[in-house]
Design a protein around this motif. Structure first.
Motif, PDB file in Angstrom:
ATOM      1  N   GLU A   1       2.227 -13.439  -2.327  1.00  0.00           N
ATOM      2  CA  GLU A   1       2.071 -13.901  -3.704  1.00  0.00           C
ATOM      3  C   GLU A   1       2.484 -15.363  -3.841  1.00  0.00           C
ATOM      4  OE1 GLU A   1       0.777 -13.026  -6.347  1.00  0.00           O
ATOM      5  OE2 GLU A   1       0.504 -10.862  -6.370  1.00  0.00           O
TER       6      GLU A   1
ATOM      7  N   ASN B   1       7.969 -10.104  -8.683  1.00  0.00           N
ATOM      8  CA  ASN B   1       6.965  -9.315  -9.403  1.00  0.00           C
ATOM      9  C   ASN B   1       6.989  -9.620 -10.889  1.00  0.00           C
ATOM     10  OD1 ASN B   1       6.055  -8.079  -7.068  1.00  0.00           O
ATOM     11  ND2 ASN B   1       7.429  -6.310  -7.277  1.00  0.00           N
TER      12      ASN B   1
ATOM     13  N   ALA C   1      -7.008 -10.215  -4.889  1.00  0.00           N
ATOM     14  CA  ALA C   1      -5.962  -9.928  -3.908  1.00  0.00           C
ATOM     15  C   ALA C   1      -6.466  -8.907  -2.887  1.00  0.00           C
ATOM     16  CB  ALA C   1      -4.720  -9.396  -4.612  1.00  0.00           C
TER      17      ALA C   1
ATOM     18  N   TRP D   1      -5.327  -5.888  -0.546  1.00  0.00           N
ATOM     19  CA  TRP D   1      -4.296  -4.885  -0.269  1.00  0.00           C
ATOM     20  C   TRP D   1      -4.816  -3.893   0.759  1.00  0.00           C
ATOM     21  CZ3 TRP D   1       0.525  -4.495  -2.859  1.00  0.00           C
ATOM     22  CH2 TRP D   1       0.695  -5.397  -3.916  1.00  0.00           C
ATOM     23  N   SER D   2      -3.920  -3.405   1.565  1.00  0.00           N
ATOM     24  CA  SER D   2      -4.298  -2.338   2.491  1.00  0.00           C
ATOM     25  C   SER D   2      -4.382  -1.032   1.711  1.00  0.00           C
ATOM     26  CB  SER D   2      -3.255  -2.207   3.613  1.00  0.00           C
ATOM     27  OG  SER D   2      -2.061  -1.681   3.101  1.00  0.00           O
ATOM     28  N   THR D   3      -4.979  -0.025   2.329  1.00  0.00           N
ATOM     29  CA  THR D   3      -5.120   1.278   1.662  1.00  0.00           C
ATOM     30  C   THR D   3      -3.776   1.955   1.440  1.00  0.00           C
ATOM     31  OG1 THR D   3      -5.522   2.256   3.845  1.00  0.00           O
ATOM     32  CG2 THR D   3      -7.454   1.686   2.506  1.00  0.00           C
TER      33      THR D   3
ATOM     34  N   LYS E   1      -1.099   0.230   0.430  1.00  0.00           N
ATOM     35  CA  LYS E   1      -0.382  -0.622  -0.520  1.00  0.00           C
ATOM     36  C   LYS E   1       0.449  -1.743   0.116  1.00  0.00           C
ATOM     37  CE  LYS E   1      -2.069   1.922  -3.770  1.00  0.00           C
ATOM     38  NZ  LYS E   1      -3.224   1.437  -4.545  1.00  0.00           N
ATOM     39  N   VAL E   2       0.009  -2.252   1.255  1.00  0.00           N
ATOM     40  CA  VAL E   2       0.635  -3.445   1.827  1.00  0.00           C
ATOM     41  C   VAL E   2      -0.130  -4.658   1.313  1.00  0.00           C
ATOM     42  CG1 VAL E   2       1.179  -4.726   3.925  1.00  0.00           C
ATOM     43  CG2 VAL E   2       1.416  -2.233   3.883  1.00  0.00           C
ATOM     44  N   HIS E   3       0.579  -5.632   0.738  1.00  0.00           N
ATOM     45  CA  HIS E   3      -0.066  -6.826   0.189  1.00  0.00           C
ATOM     46  C   HIS E   3      -0.387  -7.786   1.332  1.00  0.00           C
ATOM     47  CE1 HIS E   3      -0.116 -10.020  -3.256  1.00  0.00           C
ATOM     48  NE2 HIS E   3      -1.289  -9.790  -2.732  1.00  0.00           N
TER      49      HIS E   3
END
Length: 373
Positions: A155, A202, A329, A331-333, A335-337
């Motif tokens: 981010e 966040n 954005a 993201w992996s499946t 939930k890794v950014h």
């Protein structure tokens, strides 16, 4: 063999120019211009010159005015004033207004001229070497830091990339002399965020209100970055820009133009990321009277502010290439950014994406800005 540097002599007497050319051509690449108007044209079409030597008394434009023009057109060129009127006022004016390196009187002994030109060409070499260090080695080191930031805090890296493109757009349209310093500051302006918790980050990126303690912690990240950069030589100017990235123009009217640009771009990006339309974001910045430089806001309002030269496409992840910019954005499946919206694709990013693709942990497609070749 030492490289012969280009030297431009400007005078309104042809016989003097011919003398310099004949006497110095074996030591330097000598070029001449008959008068200041021809000299300006030479600098525009045949430069850069390591050294520019100008007579003081010339028609159309005096030597002081001419060398001031040289400073604008070719700031790296070392400027020397040559005149038969050796009065103190002319010398002071030449040094102050034309940023003159040396002031010589006519007739100047040839050995004095040779020695002066040798010193001047060495000065030019030092200036060029310094700039190349900033553009090359130093920028490469900064790239390593930002690559690490992209892995640790996508981010923060995404924001710095968006702001870098915005500031590059604004800086070029304002014709900034220190565009490189602004570019480096924008690249690094979020580096201190690596010390902040996910909770604080966040809240910041979602536009949520921070507690007093969280606000105090977040406000420290520019000084943390400056502290990191203090270990790197020649980064004083960049550190100063970053330290002042959140300072209002009303609080410090002496802010450098680079710091003004960086603050405006950061605040503009925050409004956009919180869902505001571009024109609404500009209007909001204008409402904050005295906070920003109006010239900077005027540039932000024009055009697409950094998206010129791109087309929007939906691509397979395997089609991503360096210099493309993510419009959403990644993201992996699980939930890794991986990458933030607005992040420019790099070789490092592609390596990370490839590893996640092998593990089948990524979506198939993504929206991106593709540079027009």
């Amino acid at each position: 063999m030492t490289k012969r540097r280009k030297v431009l002599f400007v005078d309104d007497e042809q016989n003097i120019l011919d003398t310099f050319r004949a006497s110095l051509r074996k030591r330097f690449k000598v070029e001449t211009a008959l008068g200041p108007l021809e000299g300006v044209e030479k600098i525009k079409t045949s430069g850069p010159y390591a050294v520019v030597v100008s007579d003081l008394k010339m028609p159309d434009m005096d030597g002081i005015t001419f060398l001031s023009k040289v400073q604008e057109l070719s700031p790296d060129s070392v400027r020397i004033m040559l005149t038969g009127h050796a009065d103190l006022n002319s010398a002071i004016s030449a040094v102050n207004d034309g940023a003159v390196f040396r002031f010589l009187t006519k007739p100047s002994p040839m050995e004095v001229m040779i020695r002066t030109l040798e010193i001047a060409t060495k000065q030019y070499s030092l200036v060029v070497a310094e700039r190349e260090l900033l553009r090359g080695t130093l920028r490469g080191c900064i790239k390593v830091l930002t690559d690490i930031l992209s892995l640790v805090n996508p981010e923060a890296f995404g924001r710095s990339e968006r702001v870098r493109r915005l500031s590059d757009y604004v800086g070029k349209h304002l014709n900034l002399k220190h565009q490189l310093f602004l570019d480096l500051a924008a690249m690094l302006c979020q580096l201190g965020c690596v010390t902040l918790t996910d909770t604080v980050m966040n809240k910041v990126y979602e536009g949520k209100e921070l507690s007093a303690e969280e606000q105090q912690i977040y406000a420290m990240h520019p000084s943390i970055t400056a502290g990191m950069l203090s270990q790197i030589p020649r980064m004083d100017k960049v550190s100063e820009i970053i330290l002042n990235q959140n300072v209002s123009l009303a609080d410090d009217p002496t802010l450098s133009v680079e710091a003004r640009v960086l603050k405006a771009c950061l605040d503009y990006d925050s409004l956009i990321q919180n869902g505001m339309e571009k024109q609404d974001a500009i209007d909001e910045l204008r409402k904050r009277e005295g906070v920003y430089d109006s010239k900077v806001i005027d540039v932000l309002e024009r055009g697409t502010a950094g998206e010129e030269g791109y087309v929007r496409r939906e691509l397979l992840l395997s089609e991503l290439r360096p210099r493309m910019i993510l419009e959403e954005a990644l993201w992996s499946t699980d939930k890794v950014h991986i990458m933030a919206e607005g992040t420019e694709v790099t070789e490092t990013a592609l390596m990370r994406i490839a590893n996640f693709m092998k593990a089948k942990r990524l979506p198939e497609t993504i929206r991106a800005l593709v540079p027009i070749e």
